[in-house]
Design a protein around this motif. Structure first.
Motif, PDB file in Angstrom:
ATOM      1  N   ILE A   1      -3.060 -10.869  -8.115  1.00  0.00           N
ATOM      2  CA  ILE A   1      -2.276 -10.285  -9.213  1.00  0.00           C
ATOM      3  C   ILE A   1      -3.124 -10.217 -10.489  1.00  0.00           C
ATOM      4  O   ILE A   1      -3.077  -9.247 -11.237  1.00  0.00           O
ATOM      5  CB  ILE A   1      -0.966 -11.081  -9.450  1.00  0.00           C
ATOM      6  N   LYS A   2      -3.957 -11.219 -10.671  1.00  0.00           N
ATOM      7  CA  LYS A   2      -4.826 -11.200 -11.855  1.00  0.00           C
ATOM      8  C   LYS A   2      -5.802 -10.020 -11.781  1.00  0.00           C
ATOM      9  O   LYS A   2      -5.992  -9.284 -12.739  1.00  0.00           O
ATOM     10  CB  LYS A   2      -5.591 -12.523 -11.974  1.00  0.00           C
ATOM     11  N   GLU A   3      -6.407  -9.847 -10.591  1.00  0.00           N
ATOM     12  CA  GLU A   3      -7.358  -8.737 -10.445  1.00  0.00           C
ATOM     13  C   GLU A   3      -6.667  -7.394 -10.698  1.00  0.00           C
ATOM     14  O   GLU A   3      -7.205  -6.524 -11.384  1.00  0.00           O
ATOM     15  CB  GLU A   3      -8.002  -8.777  -9.053  1.00  0.00           C
ATOM     16  N   CYS A   4      -5.460  -7.231 -10.147  1.00  0.00           N
ATOM     17  CA  CYS A   4      -4.741  -5.963 -10.321  1.00  0.00           C
ATOM     18  C   CYS A   4      -4.348  -5.757 -11.788  1.00  0.00           C
ATOM     19  O   CYS A   4      -4.421  -4.646 -12.310  1.00  0.00           O
ATOM     20  CB  CYS A   4      -3.486  -5.925  -9.437  1.00  0.00           C
ATOM     21  N   THR A   5      -3.933  -6.842 -12.449  1.00  0.00           N
ATOM     22  CA  THR A   5      -3.555  -6.745 -13.867  1.00  0.00           C
ATOM     23  C   THR A   5      -4.776  -6.367 -14.705  1.00  0.00           C
ATOM     24  O   THR A   5      -4.696  -5.500 -15.587  1.00  0.00           O
ATOM     25  CB  THR A   5      -2.961  -8.095 -14.345  1.00  0.00           C
ATOM     26  N   ASP A   6      -5.908  -7.008 -14.428  1.00  0.00           N
ATOM     27  CA  ASP A   6      -7.145  -6.674 -15.149  1.00  0.00           C
ATOM     28  C   ASP A   6      -7.497  -5.203 -14.954  1.00  0.00           C
ATOM     29  O   ASP A   6      -7.887  -4.515 -15.898  1.00  0.00           O
ATOM     30  CB  ASP A   6      -8.322  -7.530 -14.662  1.00  0.00           C
TER      31      ASP A   6
ATOM     32  N   LYS B   1       5.275  -8.195  -6.427  1.00  0.00           N
ATOM     33  CA  LYS B   1       4.580  -8.753  -7.601  1.00  0.00           C
ATOM     34  C   LYS B   1       3.586  -7.738  -8.166  1.00  0.00           C
ATOM     35  O   LYS B   1       3.425  -7.611  -9.379  1.00  0.00           O
ATOM     36  CB  LYS B   1       3.802 -10.021  -7.215  1.00  0.00           C
ATOM     37  N   THR B   2       2.905  -7.035  -7.278  1.00  0.00           N
ATOM     38  CA  THR B   2       1.918  -6.049  -7.744  1.00  0.00           C
ATOM     39  C   THR B   2       2.637  -4.885  -8.420  1.00  0.00           C
ATOM     40  O   THR B   2       2.215  -4.410  -9.479  1.00  0.00           O
ATOM     41  CB  THR B   2       1.057  -5.536  -6.564  1.00  0.00           C
ATOM     42  N   ALA B   3       3.740  -4.448  -7.810  1.00  0.00           N
ATOM     43  CA  ALA B   3       4.486  -3.324  -8.383  1.00  0.00           C
ATOM     44  C   ALA B   3       5.042  -3.671  -9.757  1.00  0.00           C
ATOM     45  O   ALA B   3       5.195  -2.801 -10.622  1.00  0.00           O
ATOM     46  CB  ALA B   3       5.621  -2.931  -7.443  1.00  0.00           C
ATOM     47  N   MET B   4       5.336  -4.957  -9.959  1.00  0.00           N
ATOM     48  CA  MET B   4       5.934  -5.366 -11.225  1.00  0.00           C
ATOM     49  C   MET B   4       4.928  -5.479 -12.364  1.00  0.00           C
ATOM     50  O   MET B   4       5.321  -5.674 -13.510  1.00  0.00           O
ATOM     51  CB  MET B   4       6.681  -6.690 -11.040  1.00  0.00           C
ATOM     52  N   ILE B   5       3.645  -5.355 -12.069  1.00  0.00           N
ATOM     53  CA  ILE B   5       2.646  -5.416 -13.145  1.00  0.00           C
ATOM     54  C   ILE B   5       2.966  -4.342 -14.180  1.00  0.00           C
ATOM     55  O   ILE B   5       2.994  -4.592 -15.371  1.00  0.00           O
ATOM     56  CB  ILE B   5       1.211  -5.260 -12.587  1.00  0.00           C
TER      57      ILE B   5
ATOM     58  N   TYR C   1      10.839   0.275  -5.223  1.00  0.00           N
ATOM     59  CA  TYR C   1       9.932   0.505  -6.360  1.00  0.00           C
ATOM     60  C   TYR C   1       9.328   1.896  -6.294  1.00  0.00           C
ATOM     61  O   TYR C   1       8.601   2.219  -5.353  1.00  0.00           O
ATOM     62  CB  TYR C   1       8.808  -0.546  -6.378  1.00  0.00           C
ATOM     63  N   GLU C   2       9.604   2.671  -7.306  1.00  0.00           N
ATOM     64  CA  GLU C   2       9.073   4.038  -7.364  1.00  0.00           C
ATOM     65  C   GLU C   2       7.549   4.026  -7.304  1.00  0.00           C
ATOM     66  O   GLU C   2       6.934   4.917  -6.734  1.00  0.00           O
ATOM     67  CB  GLU C   2       9.569   4.715  -8.665  1.00  0.00           C
ATOM     68  N   ASN C   3       6.940   2.988  -7.904  1.00  0.00           N
ATOM     69  CA  ASN C   3       5.474   2.978  -7.981  1.00  0.00           C
ATOM     70  C   ASN C   3       4.792   2.421  -6.727  1.00  0.00           C
ATOM     71  O   ASN C   3       3.563   2.392  -6.663  1.00  0.00           O
ATOM     72  CB  ASN C   3       4.985   2.245  -9.242  1.00  0.00           C
ATOM     73  N   ILE C   4       5.561   1.969  -5.742  1.00  0.00           N
ATOM     74  CA  ILE C   4       4.916   1.669  -4.449  1.00  0.00           C
ATOM     75  C   ILE C   4       4.924   2.977  -3.653  1.00  0.00           C
ATOM     76  O   ILE C   4       5.982   3.549  -3.400  1.00  0.00           O
ATOM     77  CB  ILE C   4       5.654   0.565  -3.667  1.00  0.00           C
ATOM     78  N   CYS C   5       3.725   3.443  -3.318  1.00  0.00           N
ATOM     79  CA  CYS C   5       3.624   4.783  -2.745  1.00  0.00           C
ATOM     80  C   CYS C   5       4.300   4.873  -1.381  1.00  0.00           C
ATOM     81  O   CYS C   5       4.222   3.942  -0.570  1.00  0.00           O
ATOM     82  CB  CYS C   5       2.162   5.197  -2.665  1.00  0.00           C
ATOM     83  N   LYS C   6       4.931   6.000  -1.167  1.00  0.00           N
ATOM     84  CA  LYS C   6       5.697   6.220   0.070  1.00  0.00           C
ATOM     85  C   LYS C   6       4.746   6.784   1.129  1.00  0.00           C
ATOM     86  O   LYS C   6       4.723   7.986   1.413  1.00  0.00           O
ATOM     87  CB  LYS C   6       6.877   7.179  -0.186  1.00  0.00           C
ATOM     88  N   TYR C   7       3.948   5.894   1.630  1.00  0.00           N
ATOM     89  CA  TYR C   7       2.939   6.307   2.596  1.00  0.00           C
ATOM     90  C   TYR C   7       2.521   5.088   3.415  1.00  0.00           C
ATOM     91  O   TYR C   7       2.241   4.034   2.851  1.00  0.00           O
ATOM     92  CB  TYR C   7       1.719   6.901   1.874  1.00  0.00           C
ATOM     93  N   ILE C   8       2.511   5.255   4.728  1.00  0.00           N
ATOM     94  CA  ILE C   8       2.109   4.147   5.605  1.00  0.00           C
ATOM     95  C   ILE C   8       1.092   4.640   6.634  1.00  0.00           C
ATOM     96  O   ILE C   8       1.311   5.649   7.307  1.00  0.00           O
ATOM     97  CB  ILE C   8       3.329   3.538   6.343  1.00  0.00           C
ATOM     98  N   HIS C   9      -0.025   3.923   6.701  1.00  0.00           N
ATOM     99  CA  HIS C   9      -0.985   4.178   7.770  1.00  0.00           C
ATOM    100  C   HIS C   9      -0.613   3.222   8.899  1.00  0.00           C
ATOM    101  O   HIS C   9      -0.717   2.006   8.749  1.00  0.00           O
ATOM    102  CB  HIS C   9      -2.409   3.921   7.267  1.00  0.00           C
ATOM    103  N   LEU C  10      -0.107   3.785   9.994  1.00  0.00           N
ATOM    104  CA  LEU C  10       0.467   2.966  11.062  1.00  0.00           C
ATOM    105  C   LEU C  10      -0.205   3.320  12.387  1.00  0.00           C
ATOM    106  O   LEU C  10       0.350   4.063  13.205  1.00  0.00           O
ATOM    107  CB  LEU C  10       1.981   3.239  11.126  1.00  0.00           C
ATOM    108  N   PRO C  11      -1.417   2.795  12.613  1.00  0.00           N
ATOM    109  CA  PRO C  11      -2.182   3.213  13.792  1.00  0.00           C
ATOM    110  C   PRO C  11      -1.437   2.963  15.100  1.00  0.00           C
ATOM    111  O   PRO C  11      -0.991   1.856  15.358  1.00  0.00           O
ATOM    112  CB  PRO C  11      -3.438   2.341  13.723  1.00  0.00           C
TER     113      PRO C  11
END
Ligand code: SAH
Ligand code: SF4
Ligand code: F3S
Length: 473
Positions: free
Chosen positions: A210-215, A253-257, A284-294
């Motif tokens: 979370i720190k890395e993403c916030t930075d 937690k990442t989306a809430m940044i 969360y609107e900001n979590i992208c609606k995309y899944i890579h599902l091999p």
């Protein structure tokens, strides 16, 4: 970091792209290193960690290998061809080394781990062999190699996550970044070399993620992709905050940044992706609606031999669940043709699975036997190469049709697009992605938008891998 090429067979997943960081303030550094990366996004992310470790130790990056004191290749073993690419590259560097005797050449990553010191016997010009969990020891290994010894460290670790190292983002667009959340893999897909080259699965400290993403966000980045071989099995016991963090919680937690920070992730394993993750994505609107599902194969019999631990029916139910919870979710896949004992009927199951899942795009490969894997030990690689290739062509044709359908369906729709930079073809056009991970190209006109801005774009036309549109104000 990579363009999704969906109209071509990718013999090497996201490979062949060289990552060579910018030369920056070379005068601050005693020596220069040059690094090229092959393989998956995790390898590219590791190169940024290596860059950080080397910077701390007096090495500045250069884009020009001819002026480097140290050349590093961060390698991939996933298919035979991936290894061949690296061997060919090494012959180029051999010539340079002949003219510049003091220069060191190091091999990092999965091929280093797989071949260990054998690499030194096979490729006499290599001075260092360093596995993916040993990058902290690079400075010592370089010193050792400078004295003329061959330096090797391929120890795998159960703990190493490089959590405290801030990656150096040298070759970035300043908008999107990759963040490693775990290392290794505990799945034993029978075709796959990764569990052997990357070791046991371990999750990185959630606080450091979370720190890395916030930075990143505070430095102007607008999108992070959380990376792992199997992100859904992320699991971290945070003793400081007395909390057990699952992948769904980490996503949240990442989306809430910030609502302005987009969140993506890769890769999901069909057996592990949970409803909780899907609901978090939907919330969360900001979590992208995309899944890579091999999916790998559409045949339950082959899936069992592959040790994927799901059946055709289970996979289909997952796809239905995704569509139920997020009707607008983008979906992509990895597919292997010609795995051991695959019949025409199994192959037909793969084609029908693709039609069922309606993938937006796929990475498609023919099976390449890897030494030491379960499949190599247990089964005969019995499908002749021409058959593997013929089936692969049919898979590619199927995907081309599906991509075309998927992209043409978007015509007339309006999407929120994150501008990543100029389009490849013209600096009068922007390039960006929508939530579903499709690339959009559109004229800049006189709106005064810049890289990193969100903009609404209406789609007017589609090529196989790109949507063409105009900005809607
Ligand atoms: N962890 C990811 C995939 C990592 S490897 C996952 O589980 O989905 C990326 C892709 O390479 C795999 O999904 C598979 O389709 C392909 N691949 C792996 N080993 C292979 C082999 N031996 N031959 C051909 N393709 C392979
Ligand atoms: Fe390989 Fe399977 Fe692990 Fe993916 S989940 S890295 S395919 S073993
Ligand atoms: Fe290749 Fe290693 Fe990634 S084998 S695909 S670089 S984990």
């Amino acid at each position: 970091m990579q363009d999704y090429v969906n109209d071509k067979v990718q013999d090497e997943a996201k490979q062949g792209e060289a990552f060579a960081p910018f030369a920056y303030d070379p005068n601050n550094y005693k020596k220069k290193f040059y690094i090229e990366s092959y393989g998956c996004q995790m390898n590219f992310a590791d190169s940024e960690i290596v860059a950080s470790i080397l910077n701390e130790n007096g090495f500045g990056a250069t884009r020009n290998f001819e002026e480097a004191d140290l050349i590093l290749l961060n390698t991939c073993s996933i298919r035979e061809k991936a290894e061949q690419t690296v061997r060919n590259r090494l012959t180029t560097f051999k010539q340079i080394k002949n003219e510049k005797p003091g220069m060191l050449i190091g091999v990092l990553g999965c091929m280093a781990e797989r071949l260990k010191s054998k690499f030194l016997e096979e490729e006499k010009l290599v001075d260092m062999v360093v596995g993916p969990d040993a990058y902290r020891t690079l400075p010592g290994l370089i010193e050792e190699a400078e004295t003329g010894q061959k330096a090797v460290n391929v120890l795998l670790s159960r703990e190493e996550t490089y959590a405290d190292i801030s990656p150096i983002r040298l070759d970035s667009n300043g908008v999107t970044a990759f963040v490693s959340i775990m290392r290794g893999c505990n799945n034993m897909c029978s075709f796959c070399v990764v569990p052997f080259t990357r070791g046991r699965e371990r999750s990185r400290d959630a606080v450091s993620i979370i720190k890395e993403c916030t930075d990143l966000f505070n430095n102007g980045y607008k999108e992070v992709t959380l990376l792992g071989q199997n992100v859904d099995s992320y699991y971290f016991v945070d003793e400081v905050n007395d909390e057990t963090v699952t992948f769904a919680m980490l996503l949240e937690k990442t989306a809430m940044i910030s609502p302005q920070l987009r969140v993506r992730f890769s890769t999901s394993h069909p057996k592990d992706i949970t409803d909780e993750v899907l609901h978090t994505m939907a919330r969360y609107e900001n979590i992208c609606k995309y899944i890579h599902l091999p999916v790998q194969s559409g045949s339950s019999r082959i899936l069992q031999l592959m040790n994927r631990t799901y059946t055709r029916e289970w996979y289909m139910a997952k796809v239905n669940r995704i569509r139920e919870i997020m009707p607008d979710c983008g979906l992509s896949s990895d597919i292997i043709s010609g795995f051991c004992t695959e019949t025409e009927e199994d192959h037909a199951d793969t084609l029908s699975m693709m039609e069922f899942a309606k993938y937006d795009y796929s990475y498609m490969f023919f099976y390449s036997e890897r030494p030491g894997t379960l499949a190599e030990r247990r089964y005969k690689d019995d499908i002749p190469e021409p058959v593997k290739k013929k089936r692969l062509r049919e898979i590619v044709e199927m995907q081309n049709r599906l991509s075309k359908e998927s992209y043409s369906k978007d015509i007339g729709n309006t999407y929120k697009v994150l501008i990543e930079g100029n389009s490849k073809k013209s600096d009068k056009d922007w390039m960006g992605r929508n939530s579903q991970n499709k690339v959009l190209v559109f004229a800049k006109e006189n709106y005064g938008y810049k890289k990193g801005d969100y903009v609404m774009v209406k789609v007017n036309a589609a090529t196989q891998g790109t949507l063409l549109g105009t900005i809607i104000n």
